[in-house]
Design a protein around this motif. Structure first.
Motif, mmCIF file in Angstrom:
data_model
loop_
_atom_site.group_PDB
_atom_site.id
_atom_site.type_symbol
_atom_site.label_atom_id
_atom_site.label_comp_id
_atom_site.label_asym_id
_atom_site.label_seq_id
_atom_site.Cartn_x
_atom_site.Cartn_y
_atom_site.Cartn_z
ATOM 1 N N GLY A 20 26.134 15.934 1.255
ATOM 2 C CA GLY A 20 25.152 15.199 2.594
ATOM 3 C C GLY A 20 25.648 13.632 2.421
ATOM 4 N N CYS A 21 26.763 13.224 1.794
ATOM 5 C CA CYS A 21 27.376 11.973 1.943
ATOM 6 C C CYS A 21 27.885 11.766 3.501
ATOM 7 C CB CYS A 21 28.434 11.633 1.055
ATOM 8 S SG CYS A 21 27.977 11.390 -0.615
ATOM 9 N N LEU A 22 27.680 10.519 3.862
ATOM 10 C CA LEU A 22 28.021 10.198 5.168
ATOM 11 C C LEU A 22 29.691 10.645 5.464
ATOM 12 C CD1 LEU A 22 28.030 9.084 7.919
ATOM 13 C CD2 LEU A 22 28.697 6.877 6.860
ATOM 14 N N GLY A 55 33.477 14.860 -1.786
ATOM 15 C CA GLY A 55 34.242 14.622 -2.912
ATOM 16 C C GLY A 55 33.881 13.983 -4.292
ATOM 17 N N CYS A 56 32.754 13.282 -3.881
ATOM 18 C CA CYS A 56 31.919 12.994 -5.343
ATOM 19 C C CYS A 56 31.006 13.467 -5.951
ATOM 20 C CB CYS A 56 31.164 11.255 -4.596
ATOM 21 S SG CYS A 56 29.641 11.672 -3.972
ATOM 22 N N GLY A 57 30.976 14.677 -5.185
ATOM 23 C CA GLY A 57 30.289 15.738 -6.058
ATOM 24 C C GLY A 57 28.830 15.984 -5.508
ATOM 25 N N GLY A 78 30.594 5.291 2.632
ATOM 26 C CA GLY A 78 30.904 6.648 2.893
ATOM 27 C C GLY A 78 29.731 7.559 2.076
ATOM 28 N N HIS A 79 29.341 6.989 0.923
ATOM 29 C CA HIS A 79 28.490 7.826 -0.072
ATOM 30 C C HIS A 79 27.121 7.526 0.329
ATOM 31 C CE1 HIS A 79 32.033 9.318 -1.775
ATOM 32 N NE2 HIS A 79 32.522 7.948 -1.461
ATOM 33 N N ILE A 80 26.762 6.878 1.517
ATOM 34 C CA ILE A 80 25.194 7.064 1.983
ATOM 35 C C ILE A 80 24.765 8.398 2.127
ATOM 36 C CG2 ILE A 80 23.446 6.267 3.763
ATOM 37 C CD1 ILE A 80 25.065 3.699 3.978
HETATM 38 ZN ZN LIG Z 1 29.863 11.118 -1.828
#
Ligand SMILES: [Zn+2]
Length: 317
Positions: free
Chosen positions: A182-184, A177-179, A165-167
């Motif tokens: 453009g993450c998936l 949400g990770c900051g 999900g963070h690709i």
């Molecule tokens: Zn992310």
């Protein structure tokens, strides 16, 4: 030896799914309990231990022999040490859950990651059965994956493998949400699709609180903004899965989580978009998950059986 069972718990942010599972993968009893995450991690751990103890007692009362405990939790999980390292929605920080469970129940215990054990179950008992190399991708409020090779899910050096999900798929996209932007999962999770549709519909107000399932339905009915929101999500998912395929070269990709319930409305355009992105890569089979929301419990049970050295169950079914 059909009287042996594994006590299995799949702990989520709001509820825990619980089961007694036979070594051949048959579920003989299920229960649900609220997680009560707002009470804090200490209370959640107590509830997990209480529920597990209750299930073991229930098994014995029914003439069954509980031989192990398998617990799946979200977040970052160190399976080797049996520690719930970190979880945003349950509040765990370095909780030695396996040792606590062994001390309370006296049963061999395995601790696993919710998506990784779900993938384990789908790969061995569900939609990826027989494939050998499987990528399980759960698409719900977030997106996470499990890479399963010959029936074992990759854990990673720090217990954090599978964060597909963070690709990065859209450098100018919405913030994750990770900051990072453009993450998936900021573009193609079920919640992101609902948000995107609401943004596109703008001030009309009709789009407030529209779920991804409704966006899929409206897109199928030809509503232009829904078609656009759905297509954008499918394209982003195809980019993410193409990256996954470049890395792992799997035989089968299994889509799970709430979004996969859209069925062919997701699978048909996603297969086409993924096909367009394959150059020299071998195209994986793309299928929907088969085990529903029992996958987490089944996978937790499989993990516990693996730890016991019982690894012949599903092949014999
Ligand atoms: Zn992310």
């Amino acid at each position: 030896m059909n009287d042996r069972v594994v006590v299995a718990l799949d702990v989520g942010g709001t509820g825990m799914k619980c089961a007694l599972v036979r070594p051949d993968g048959v579920v003989v009893h299920t229960e649900r309990h609220p997680t009560g995450a707002s009470r804090g991690p200490v209370a959640v751990v107590e509830t997990i231990l209480d529920v597990a103890e209750g299930l073991a007692g229930k098994a014995r009362a029914d003439g069954l022999d509980p031989v192990a405990l398998g617990v799946a939790v979200p977040g970052v999980v160190d399976e080797a040490r049996g520690v719930a390292v970190w979880s945003a929605n349950v509040g765990f920080r370095d909780v030695p859950l396996r040792d606590l469970a062994v001390a309370r129940l006296g049963l061999p215990t395995a601790l696993g990651h919710d998506v990784r054990v779900g993938g384990l179950a789908e790969a061995r008992l569900g939609a990826g059965r027989g494939a050998g190399h499987v990528l399980f991708v759960a698409i719900g409020t977030g997106i996470a994956a499990a890479h399963v090779v010959d029936g074992s899910a990759t854990v990673g050096a720090h217990g954090a493998a599978g964060e597909i999900g963070h690709i990065l798929v859209r450098p100018d996209g919405p913030r994750c949400g990770c900051g990072r932007p453009g993450c998936l999962e900021a573009v193609a999770s079920a919640s992101a699709i609902g948000r995107r549709y609401a943004d596109l519909a703008g001030s009309s107000g009709a789009a407030a609180e529209v779920t991804a399932a409704e966006v899929a339905e409206r897109a199928a009915a030809g509503e232009p903004l829904a078609v656009q929101a759905w297509r954008e999500a499918v394209e982003a998912l195809a980019d993410g899965l193409a990256t996954g395929q470049a890395l792992f070269d799997v035989a089968t990709i299994v889509l799970g989580g709430g979004l996969a319930q859209a069925g062919d409305r997701l699978l048909v355009p996603l297969r086409a978009a993924l096909h367009e992105r394959m150059t020299f890569h071998r195209e994986p089979r793309l299928v929907a998950a088969a085990l529903g929301d029992e996958a987490g419990c089944l996978g937790a049970a499989l993990l516990a059986l693996d730890a016991l050295g019982v690894r012949d169950h599903q092949e014999k079914r």
